[in-house]
Design an enzyme around this catalytic site. Structure first.
Site, PDB file in Angstrom:
ATOM      1  N   CYS A  96       0.840  -1.204   0.000  1.00 44.30           N
ATOM      2  CA  CYS A  96       0.000   0.000   0.000  1.00 44.30           C
ATOM      3  C   CYS A  96       0.879   1.260   0.000  1.00 44.30           C
ATOM      4  O   CYS A  96       1.481   1.583  -1.003  1.00 44.30           O
ATOM      5  CB  CYS A  96      -0.975  -0.029   1.172  1.00 44.30           C
ATOM      6  SG  CYS A  96      -2.404   1.066   0.958  1.00 44.30           S
ATOM      7  N   HIS A 189      -3.586  -5.194   0.907  1.00 44.90           N
ATOM      8  CA  HIS A 189      -2.996  -5.652   2.172  1.00 44.90           C
ATOM      9  C   HIS A 189      -3.052  -7.178   2.269  1.00 44.90           C
ATOM     10  O   HIS A 189      -4.103  -7.745   2.586  1.00 44.90           O
ATOM     11  CB  HIS A 189      -3.734  -5.031   3.359  1.00 44.90           C
ATOM     12  CG  HIS A 189      -3.457  -3.582   3.546  1.00 44.90           C
ATOM     13  ND1 HIS A 189      -2.396  -3.119   4.299  1.00 44.90           N
ATOM     14  CD2 HIS A 189      -4.088  -2.482   3.066  1.00 44.90           C
ATOM     15  CE1 HIS A 189      -2.391  -1.792   4.280  1.00 44.90           C
ATOM     16  NE2 HIS A 189      -3.406  -1.384   3.538  1.00 44.90           N
ATOM     17  N   GLU A 191      -1.645  -8.938   4.539  1.00 41.67           N
ATOM     18  CA  GLU A 191      -1.513  -9.353   5.936  1.00 41.67           C
ATOM     19  C   GLU A 191      -2.832  -9.508   6.671  1.00 41.67           C
ATOM     20  O   GLU A 191      -2.884 -10.116   7.752  1.00 41.67           O
ATOM     21  CB  GLU A 191      -0.601  -8.368   6.692  1.00 41.67           C
ATOM     22  CG  GLU A 191      -1.188  -6.991   6.938  1.00 41.67           C
ATOM     23  CD  GLU A 191      -0.978  -6.007   5.807  1.00 41.67           C
ATOM     24  OE1 GLU A 191      -0.976  -4.802   6.074  1.00 41.67           O
ATOM     25  OE2 GLU A 191      -0.826  -6.453   4.648  1.00 41.67           O
ATOM     26  N   VAL A 247       1.408 -14.188  33.329  1.00 42.88           N
ATOM     27  CA  VAL A 247       2.085 -15.143  32.466  1.00 42.88           C
ATOM     28  C   VAL A 247       3.428 -14.605  31.980  1.00 42.88           C
ATOM     29  O   VAL A 247       4.410 -15.354  31.885  1.00 42.88           O
ATOM     30  CB  VAL A 247       1.191 -15.538  31.265  1.00 42.88           C
ATOM     31  CG1 VAL A 247       0.830 -14.334  30.413  1.00 42.88           C
ATOM     32  CG2 VAL A 247       1.871 -16.601  30.408  1.00 42.88           C
TER      33      VAL A 247
END
Length: 539
Positions: A96, A189, A191, A247
Site C-alpha cells: 500500500c 494488504h 496481511e 504469564v
C-alpha cells in the site's frame, strides 16, 4: 543469510540467530500483522519505525517489507524510507503506502485517486510476466484472487524500470515488480484476513524470494536465549526479577531460573496497587509450581504517597515506574551484601507488543501511552534491563511457557499491568479508591471463573471511573461512584474485540453483587469498545 555475532561480544538480538525480515512501519494499523503472519510460517521478523537508518541496524535482514501508512507520499510531512534500503541487495516488498513509496522514489508517479478504494477487490494476473523471479511470488496462486484494499491515492504510471504483474478493476497497477531487481509492490494488504490468500503471498515472498529458513519456533528460541543469558550474566553475577504472577513475568522467571539457577532472585513489589490477596497467591504459585523462592517487598506506603494528588495518566505511569526502579535498586544492594555477589541486571517480562506500542518517531506513528514495561524508567537507572521475551508476541509466550512445563492455569492466566490498579482507577489514587476497585475487580473475576468464561476471555477487569452518579438504595438518594467492567478477546493484544459472550443474567448478577457488596458504588457499566479505537487498559 543470518546475521552473525561479533567475536567476543554477546548478541542482544534474536535476529543474530534467525533469518530475519525487517518490517519498516509507516504507521499502518496493520503493520504488526505483517510480523505475525511471518512468524506463523516460522520466519522471524522485526518491526522498526520507517525512519530507521540502515547503517544503524544491528543486523542485516534477508528481506525488507515497507508497510502501509495513513499519509500521502507527496505531502510535505510524509515520512520516507532511508534510500539505503534499496542498496542492501535484498528483496523488498512494498504494501500500500510502501508500494507508493517505491513509486515516488522512482519517478514521483503517485497522485490522489479519483475515488478512494476501501474493501474487497479482485486481482487479475497479467497473462505474461516478464520478471522471472516474481513468478515465484505467485506460486500456488490462482489467476484471480480476492484482496482487501484500503487506500486513497494511486499510481499515475509505472515507476521507471517496473512492470505490471496484477491489476484490479480500479487499480491498473495493483501489483508491480522491478524488471531486474527483487522489488515488488502491492496496492492491497496481504496481511489481513480479508485477503484470504494473503498468507500464501507473504510465504512466497519470505521463502521463495528471500529464501528464509522457516526455523523460527519456541523450541529453537529458548535454547539460544538461555545460552545468550548465560553469556551475558557470566558465571557469578546475580539477577533480580520483577515478578507479578502474570504469564509474562512467570515465563520470564522460568527462563532465568533455567539459565542461572539460584543466582536469579524473584522479587515482587507490593506497591499497594495489587489485586486482592495477590502477593500471597503469587508466592505460593511460584514456590509450588516453579521452585522459585519469592521475596515480597512491601512498598505500598511509598507508592501511594507519591501518587497523592496526581490525576494525569502519564504522570501516574512515570511515578510508578520510577518508584519501582528505586525499590529494586535498594533490593539489589541487599542481595549483593547477602550473597557477596554482584547484581547488575533487572528482569522484566516485556513483550513485543509493548515495544511496538512504545515506539515513537517523527512520522505518522504516535506513542499512544508510555508502556509500563518499557516506559516510566529512570534515565540514570543503575540496573541494566534483561528482557528475554522482548521479541515475542503473547501467543508465543504462552507456547514457550507450556514448552517449559509451566502449569496450564498459570500460562493462561489473564495479564495484570505493572502499574496495577493505579491505571484502573481513573483519577487520583488513594486508599479508599483502591478498596473499591479491588473489591469490584475480585467480584467480577470470581464470577467469570464460576460461570466458565475465564478461558474464553483474554483479559478482564473492573475499573473505577472518576465520576459520581445519582442512585437510590432503600428509600434514600445516593450520589456514589461508577464501576466499568471490561473484558476483551485477542490473539496478540495489538488489536482486541470486546467480549460479547456474557449472558444478561450474568451481567445482572455481577452488577448486583458490586452495588450491594462494594460500599460507595451505585452503578455498573460494561465497556463495549474494541482496540482500536480504545486501548485495553483505560489509562
Amino acid at each position: 543469510m543470518s546475521s552473525t555475532e561479533v567475536p567476543g561480544e554477546v548478541s542482544t538480538s534474536v535476529s543474530s540467530y534467525f533469518d530475519t525480515i525487517l518490517i519498516l512501519d509507516f504507521g499502518s494499523q496493520y503493520s504488526h500483522l505483517i510480523a505475525r503472519r511471518l512468524r506463523e510460517i516460522h520466519v522471524y521478523a522485526e518491526l522498526l519505525p520507517c525512519t530507521q537508518k540502515i547503517e544503524a541496524l544491528p543486523f542485516k535482514p534477508i528481506g525488507v517489507i515497507l508497510s502501509g501508512g495513513p499519509y500521502s507520499v507527496y505531502d510535505d510531512i510524509a515520512p520516507h524510507v532511508d534510500p539505503a534500503v534499496f542498496e542492501l541487495g535484498v528483496p523488498v516488498l512494498g504494501i500500500c503506502y510502501g508500494m507508493q513509496e517505491i513509486a515516488w522514489l522512482n519517478g514521483r508517479c503517485v497522485e490522489p485517486g479519483i475515488e478512494r478504494e476501501y474493501g474487497p477487490a479482485t486481482v487479475s494476473m497479467e497473462p505474461e510476466i516478464k520478471t522471472e523471479v516474481f513468478k515465484s511470488f505467485f506460486n500456488s496462486m490462482p489467476k484471480e484472487f480476492e484482496v482487501w484494499m484500503s487506500h486513497g491515492d494511486r499510481l499515475s504510471a509505472l515507476p521507471n524500470g517496473y512492470e505490471t504483474i496484477g491489476r484490479t478493476k480500479n487499480s491498473p497497477f495493483a501489483v508491480i515488480a522491478h524488471v531486474t531487481k527483487p522489488i515488488i509492490g502491492l496496492q492491497f494488504h496481504p496481511e489481513v484476513t480479508h485477503t484470504p490468500l494473503g498468507l500464501q503471498l507473504i510465504k512466497n515472498f519470505a521463502i521463495e524470494i528471500c529464501h528464509a529458513k522457516p526455523n523460527w519456533s519456541m523450541e529453537n528460541f529458548v535454547d539460544k536465549e538461555i545460552l545468550r543469558i548465560r553469556k551475558m550474566i557470566g558465571p557469578s553475577d546475580h539477577v533480580i526479577g520483577a515478578v507479578s504472577g502474570g504469564v509474562d513475568s512467570t515465563v520470564a522467571s522460568k527462563v532465568l531460573k533455567e539459565a542461572i539457577g539460584d543466582r536469579f532472585h524473584a522479587i515482587m513489589v507490593d506497591n499497594g496497587l495489587l489485586r486482592l490477596n495477590e502477593a500471597e497467591i503469587v508466592r505460593e504459585t511460584l514456590n509450588k509450581h516453579l521452585g522459585i523462592q519469592l521475596t515480597v517487598v512491601d512498598a505500598s506506603e511509598e507508592f501511594i504517597g507519591k501518587l497523592k494528588g496526581v490525576t494525569d495518566p502519564e504522570k501516574k505511569r512515570k511515578i510508578i515506574g520510577n518508584t519501582f526502579i528505586h525499590v529494586f535498586e535498594r533490593e539489589a544492594e541487599r542481595i549483593v551484601k547477602e550473597t557477596n555477589g554482584k547484581v547488575e541486571y533487572l528482569l522484566q517480562g516485556t513483550l513485543y507488543p509493548d515495544v511496538i506500542e512504545s515506539i515513537s518517531f517523527k512520522g505518522p506513528s504516535q506513542t499512544i501511552k508510555t508502556h509500563h514495561n518499557v516506559g516510566g524508567l529512570l534515565k540514570d537507572m543503575k540496573l541494566k534491563l534483561i528482557e528475554p521475551l522482548r521479541e515475542l508476541f503473547k501467543d508465543e509466550v504462552r507456547a514457550l511457557g507450556e514448552l517449559l512445563g509451566i502449569e496450564h492455569s498459570l500460562v493462561w492466566r489473564h495479564p495484570f499491568p505493572g502499574p496495577g490498579l493505579g491505571i484502573r482507577i481513573l483519577g487520583e489514587v488513594n486508599a479508599a479508591q483502591l478498596e473499591i476497585a479491588r473489591k469490584a475487580d475480585h467480584i467480577f473475576i470470581t464470577e467469570i471463573r464460576n460461570h466458565g468464561y475465564y478461558d474464553k476471555i483474554s483479559q478482564a477487569f473492573a475499573a473505577l471511573l472518576p465520576v459520581k452518579a445519582v442512585g437510590v438504595m432503600g428509600d434514600k438518594r445516593t450520589h456514589e461512584q461508577v464501576i466499568a467492567l471490561r473484558a476483551i478477546t485477542t490473539s496478540d493484544f495489538m488489536t482486541a474485540d470486546w467480549y460479547d459472550g456474557f449472558s444478561i443474567k450474568f451481567l445482572k448478577l455481577v452488577s448486583s453483587r458490586i452495588c450491594n457488596e462494594v460500599s460507595g458504588v451505585n452503578r455498573v457499566l460494561y465497556d463495549i469498545s474494541s482496540k482500536p479505537p480504545a486501548t485495553v487498559e483505560m489509562e
